[in-house]
Design a protein around this motif. Structure first.
Motif, PDB file in Angstrom:
ATOM      1  N   ASN A   1       0.806  -1.232   0.000  1.00 43.80           N
ATOM      2  CA  ASN A   1       0.000   0.000   0.000  1.00 43.80           C
ATOM      3  C   ASN A   1       0.840   1.284   0.000  1.00 43.80           C
ATOM      4  N   LYS A   2       2.140   1.166  -0.311  1.00 41.29           N
ATOM      5  CA  LYS A   2       2.996   2.352  -0.401  1.00 41.29           C
ATOM      6  C   LYS A   2       2.998   2.878  -1.837  1.00 41.29           C
ATOM      7  N   THR A   3       2.897   4.203  -1.976  1.00 43.69           N
ATOM      8  CA  THR A   3       3.004   4.841  -3.291  1.00 43.69           C
ATOM      9  C   THR A   3       4.482   5.152  -3.529  1.00 43.69           C
ATOM     10  N   ILE A   4       5.055   4.506  -4.577  1.00 48.85           N
ATOM     11  CA  ILE A   4       6.506   4.549  -4.788  1.00 48.85           C
ATOM     12  C   ILE A   4       6.844   5.117  -6.167  1.00 48.85           C
ATOM     13  N   VAL A   5       7.917   5.910  -6.219  1.00 55.71           N
ATOM     14  CA  VAL A   5       8.422   6.489  -7.468  1.00 55.71           C
ATOM     15  C   VAL A   5       9.865   6.029  -7.665  1.00 55.71           C
ATOM     16  N   LEU A   6      10.214   5.663  -8.912  1.00 51.42           N
ATOM     17  CA  LEU A   6      11.594   5.318  -9.267  1.00 51.42           C
ATOM     18  C   LEU A   6      12.193   6.464 -10.069  1.00 51.42           C
ATOM     19  N   THR A   7      13.490   6.729  -9.879  1.00 49.41           N
ATOM     20  CA  THR A   7      14.149   7.776 -10.664  1.00 49.41           C
ATOM     21  C   THR A   7      15.630   7.456 -10.779  1.00 49.41           C
ATOM     22  N   GLY A   8      16.278   8.050 -11.765  1.00 46.35           N
ATOM     23  CA  GLY A   8      17.705   7.835 -11.962  1.00 46.35           C
ATOM     24  C   GLY A   8      18.015   6.539 -12.682  1.00 46.35           C
ATOM     25  N   THR A   9      19.317   6.280 -12.914  1.00 43.03           N
ATOM     26  CA  THR A   9      19.773   5.076 -13.601  1.00 43.03           C
ATOM     27  C   THR A   9      19.958   3.946 -12.599  1.00 43.03           C
ATOM     28  N   LEU A  10      19.210   2.868 -12.794  1.00 46.53           N
ATOM     29  CA  LEU A  10      19.233   1.718 -11.893  1.00 46.53           C
ATOM     30  C   LEU A  10      19.840   0.514 -12.603  1.00 46.53           C
ATOM     31  N   SER A  11      20.258  -0.488 -11.851  1.00 49.38           N
ATOM     32  CA  SER A  11      20.952  -1.641 -12.451  1.00 49.38           C
ATOM     33  C   SER A  11      20.006  -2.594 -13.171  1.00 49.38           C
ATOM     34  N   LYS A  12      18.703  -2.463 -12.940  1.00 49.64           N
ATOM     35  CA  LYS A  12      17.707  -3.286 -13.629  1.00 49.64           C
ATOM     36  C   LYS A  12      16.725  -2.371 -14.356  1.00 49.64           C
ATOM     37  N   PRO A  13      16.051  -2.857 -15.397  1.00 45.88           N
ATOM     38  CA  PRO A  13      15.022  -2.054 -16.049  1.00 45.88           C
ATOM     39  C   PRO A  13      13.936  -1.643 -15.058  1.00 45.88           C
ATOM     40  N   ARG A  14      13.433  -0.421 -15.188  1.00 48.68           N
ATOM     41  CA  ARG A  14      12.410   0.063 -14.245  1.00 48.68           C
ATOM     42  C   ARG A  14      11.164  -0.816 -14.253  1.00 48.68           C
ATOM     43  N   GLU A  15      10.807  -1.305 -15.462  1.00 48.97           N
ATOM     44  CA  GLU A  15       9.609  -2.148 -15.557  1.00 48.97           C
ATOM     45  C   GLU A  15       9.754  -3.386 -14.674  1.00 48.97           C
ATOM     46  N   GLU A  16      10.978  -3.942 -14.636  1.00 50.14           N
ATOM     47  CA  GLU A  16      11.233  -5.148 -13.845  1.00 50.14           C
ATOM     48  C   GLU A  16      11.142  -4.842 -12.345  1.00 50.14           C
ATOM     49  N   ILE A  17      11.724  -3.713 -11.941  1.00 48.54           N
ATOM     50  CA  ILE A  17      11.680  -3.321 -10.525  1.00 48.54           C
ATOM     51  C   ILE A  17      10.244  -3.009 -10.115  1.00 48.54           C
ATOM     52  N   SER A  18       9.522  -2.292 -10.983  1.00 46.55           N
ATOM     53  CA  SER A  18       8.126  -1.944 -10.692  1.00 46.55           C
ATOM     54  C   SER A  18       7.285  -3.189 -10.489  1.00 46.55           C
ATOM     55  N   ALA A  19       7.472  -4.184 -11.394  1.00 49.72           N
ATOM     56  CA  ALA A  19       6.697  -5.429 -11.287  1.00 49.72           C
ATOM     57  C   ALA A  19       6.991  -6.139  -9.968  1.00 49.72           C
ATOM     58  N   LEU A  20       8.269  -6.137  -9.563  1.00 44.98           N
ATOM     59  CA  LEU A  20       8.659  -6.777  -8.309  1.00 44.98           C
ATOM     60  C   LEU A  20       7.991  -6.095  -7.119  1.00 44.98           C
ATOM     61  N   LEU A  21       8.033  -4.756  -7.107  1.00 47.28           N
ATOM     62  CA  LEU A  21       7.455  -4.017  -5.982  1.00 47.28           C
ATOM     63  C   LEU A  21       5.935  -4.118  -5.971  1.00 47.28           C
ATOM     64  N   GLU A  22       5.319  -4.139  -7.163  1.00 48.66           N
ATOM     65  CA  GLU A  22       3.864  -4.297  -7.235  1.00 48.66           C
ATOM     66  C   GLU A  22       3.442  -5.662  -6.696  1.00 48.66           C
ATOM     67  N   SER A  23       4.290  -6.689  -6.919  1.00 47.25           N
ATOM     68  CA  SER A  23       3.976  -8.023  -6.391  1.00 47.25           C
ATOM     69  C   SER A  23       4.027  -8.041  -4.865  1.00 47.25           C
ATOM     70  N   LEU A  24       4.696  -7.021  -4.287  1.00 49.12           N
ATOM     71  CA  LEU A  24       4.765  -6.902  -2.829  1.00 49.12           C
ATOM     72  C   LEU A  24       3.749  -5.899  -2.297  1.00 49.12           C
ATOM     73  N   GLY A  25       2.828  -5.480  -3.200  1.00 50.03           N
ATOM     74  CA  GLY A  25       1.731  -4.627  -2.758  1.00 50.03           C
ATOM     75  C   GLY A  25       1.910  -3.149  -2.983  1.00 50.03           C
ATOM     76  N   ALA A  26       3.005  -2.742  -3.644  1.00 53.58           N
ATOM     77  CA  ALA A  26       3.254  -1.314  -3.865  1.00 53.58           C
ATOM     78  C   ALA A  26       2.403  -0.780  -5.001  1.00 53.58           C
ATOM     79  N   LYS A  27       2.190   0.547  -4.981  1.00 56.07           N
ATOM     80  CA  LYS A  27       1.524   1.242  -6.075  1.00 56.07           C
ATOM     81  C   LYS A  27       2.557   2.160  -6.710  1.00 56.07           C
ATOM     82  N   MET A  28       2.907   1.877  -7.974  1.00 51.87           N
ATOM     83  CA  MET A  28       3.968   2.623  -8.642  1.00 51.87           C
ATOM     84  C   MET A  28       3.391   3.809  -9.409  1.00 51.87           C
ATOM     85  N   THR A  29       3.999   4.980  -9.256  1.00 59.08           N
ATOM     86  CA  THR A  29       3.597   6.169 -10.005  1.00 59.08           C
ATOM     87  C   THR A  29       4.843   6.828 -10.579  1.00 59.08           C
TER      88      THR A  29
END
Length: 657
Positions: free
Chosen positions: A582-610
């Protein structure tokens, strides 16, 4: 004669070598007669000893079994599209974006072939499957046909799982031979070599595919276990596994070298045996590729530097206004047919009537037209010097050419506002049934026109009330064809929600946005306010307002479609309550994995990505070169963590990053 397995094995290896030299290297080491004799000796032994057949024997390449159809196949790793650049200025901008974070970057450049993309999957060194690109996520399984292509090795020395991707192409010379043969057999000819390659790859009879001299030219990888090193060196290693060698592949150190290679390829373009439509540029470091990741549509580390469009001249014979599903009336020019890159062009778009006035185009003008790759032919300008006094002005329509209602004239566009306009409804149904929407096989433009003309349908909902008896009385219809269409329509029930959203043709909303909306809001999407929708990563105010407006205007249609189709919402597999739930999370900057992959992982843990930071943001996760979002998070006192801290949090959740 071959009498024992040891001799059979030895001769199988010899025949493989003969085939490789003949089909791949163009350097025969045996005569055709010697090859044929050995081929039939192997075949005789295999017929007598079916339990001893080596699966990679050249005799196993030609399938004897007719296929009933093609199964769907989900690629292990998505086949992305490439962003295009068209000139030196855009190339400079793209390269400079790379240099901003990777100043020492080198680039692997290779020709972009005009063919059909194919994904080969090998495991334990054996070809397991071959699939067409499809929508990038899912394609069609064409393994039996791919095995008939001699430049696709059935076995490679690399034993780990790997997807090898490339283009199935056909030479100009072989293309001409195929079309000549088809003409002699009173069959329709292929428009160009790309269509011939794609059509040959999708034959239900593998023997037909085998007769077409197709080549597979590798250009990249999907699933693989290479983390670091040079893409250039890796691709050359793969080419040594028995594939047709990719021509002109070059390692470039800077923009000047890229441009020089590009200009050299343009000079060779017309005379080269295989059609080229550009050059692919890729950051050479595999580690950098991984760090850069992907946007919603394409890799950040690669682009396609497209060749200049081919220009020809033709004459405008007439202008036909065409009404699209959004009501926009587009002028389409009927032309004297002209051949461009193997395709006969008789129509070209003029986009809008303001453009006609700006370019001073008239009926009976001789005009310059261009076509580049799959781009719809378009008119560049009239040749005013060739006017002979027979030219006729092109006037803006005041009424819809289909329903006759008065049109709305905007600054650029002219629209039919009648929601019941037959042209608008027909175009909506064609889009509704299209491949990336509900994929209703057999429901193309001509069939939709016929069903409208016979008053069998007048809107999308009517599709679900068609009976066999409605169709078999129509010209060109038999019971089997009618049942197939009805079954295909029934097959849309319980389809994935994103497909239904995409099929509605909402302005500005495509496949990618539909998937995000389905994941974020499910079937309640049309009840969500615009400000909530616009917070989703990749969606802005214009897209959000489009969804809300569409929901208001088409409330009853949406309600009935949801009842009939009952679409399946994507599963939100939250395994347990986590620190991200239930946390609203934002990704920014250059990360070691594609953002889509990180977003999917966090969404599977209940996060809401914006995508945007606000007072409602609970957490910002940042990588290298984080900019304004990190500054805003600090100003708003939003908690922020770097990637290392994220990995530590995930470890506590017993989740692998």
């Amino acid at each position: 004669m071959i009498e024992d397995f040891e001799s059979y094995q030895k001769n199988t290896d010899l025949l493989k070598k003969m085939a490789y030299h003949y089909y791949v290297l163009d350097d025969p080491i045996a005569t055709d007669e010697q090859y044929d004799i050995l081929y039939h000796q192997l075949k005789d032994y295999e017929e007598k000893n079916p339990n001893q057949i080596i699966s990679t024997s050249p005799t196993q390449r030609v399938g004897n079994k007719l296929l009933e159809g093609f199964e769907k196949y989900k690629h292990i790793q998505r086949m992305w599209s490439l962003d295009d650049v068209f000139d030196a200025t855009k190339l400079e901008e793209w390269v400079n974006r790379i240099y901003k974070n990777y100043p020492q970057a080198n680039f692997t450049c290779s020709p972009k072939f005009d063919g059909a993309s194919l994904n080969l999957y090998y495991d334990d060194g054996i070809l397991q499957s071959a699939a067409t690109r499809g929508d990038g996520i899912q394609g069609e399984l064409v393994t039996q046909n791919a095995k008939t292509i001699q430049s696709i090795p059935l076995e490679i020395p690399y034993k780990k799982p790997i997807e090898i991707r490339g283009e199935v192409v056909i030479t100009r010379e072989d293309f001409e031979k195929i079309n000549k043969e088809r003409l002699n057999n009173n069959e329709n000819i292929f428009a160009n070599p790309r269509n011939a390659a794609a059509g040959s790859l999708r034959q239900l009879d593998p023997k037909i595919t085998a007769k077409r001299k197709l080549k597979f030219v590798p250009w990249g990888m999907g699933k693989n276990e290479f983390e670091t090193g040079s893409f250039y060196e890796l691709l050359n290693t793969i080419l040594n596994y028995g594939f047709y060698r990719t021509p002109f592949i070059t390692l470039c150190k800077n923009e000047a070298e890229i441009q020089a290679l590009y200009e050299d390829l343009i000079k060779k373009r017309q005379d080269y045996s295989i059609m080229l439509d550009g050059m692919v540029i890729m950051v050479d470091s595999l580690q950098s590729q991984k760090q850069m990741g992907f946007t919603i549509k394409s890799p950040r580390f690669a682009c396609a530097y497209k060749f200049p469009a081919i220009e020809k001249t033709s004459k405008i014979l007439a202008i036909k206004p065409q009404v699209g599903r959004s009501g926009v009336i587009t002028p389409v020019a009927e032309l004297e047919p002209v051949e461009i890159e193997g395709a006969m062009i008789s129509r070209a778009t003029l986009h809008n009537y303001s453009e006609i006035q700006r370019k001073d185009i008239k009926i009976n003008d001789t005009v310059i037209i261009i076509r580049s790759g799959d781009v719809i032919p378009k008119i560049i300008k009239p040749i005013i010097e060739l006017r002979d006094g027979k030219q006729i002005d092109i006037n803006k329509p005041t009424h819809c050419p289909e329903c006759g209602s008065e049109v709305l004239v905007e600054e650029i566009f002219i629209r039919c506002q009648n929601l019941s306009c037959k042209a608008r409804v027909k175009e909506s149904i064609v889009y509704f049934a299209s491949r990336k929407a509900l994929n209703i096989e057999g429901l193309g433009q001509k069939i939709v026109d016929q069903l409208f003309e016979k008053k069998i349908i007048s809107n999308i909902l009517d599709l679900y009330h068609i009976g066999v008896e409605d169709l078999i009385c129509l010209e060109g219809w038999q019971e089997k064809k009618a049942k197939n269409l009805i079954e295909s329509i029934k097959g849309t029930k319980n389809i994935q929600l994103w497909r239904l959203l995409n099929s509605l043709g909402i302005e500005h909303i495509g496949e990618g946005a539909s998937k995000k909306l389905a994941i974020s809001f499910g079937r309640k999407i049309f009840e969500i306010p615009a400000e909530e929708i616009s917070k989703i990563d990749g969606l802005g105010n214009e897209m959000a307002n489009s969804i809300v407006d569409f929901g208001i205007v088409n409330k009853e249609l949406i309600k009935k479609l949801f009842e009939i189709i009952d679409p399946i919402e994507p599963e939100k597999s939250i395994s347990h309550i986590s620190a991200f739930t239930n946390k609203t999370i934002v990704l920014t900057g250059t990360l070691s994995k594609p953002r889509e992959e990180i977003s999917a992982l966090l969404e599977s843990l209940g996060a809401k990505m914006t995508s945007s930071v606000s007072k409602k943001t609970d957490l910002l996760i940042y990588g290298e070169n984080a900019g304004s979002k990190l500054e805003k998070a600090n100003t708003l006192m939003v908690e922020s963590i770097n990637e290392t801290e994220l990995i530590e949090m995930l470890k506590k959740e017993e989740v692998q990053y």
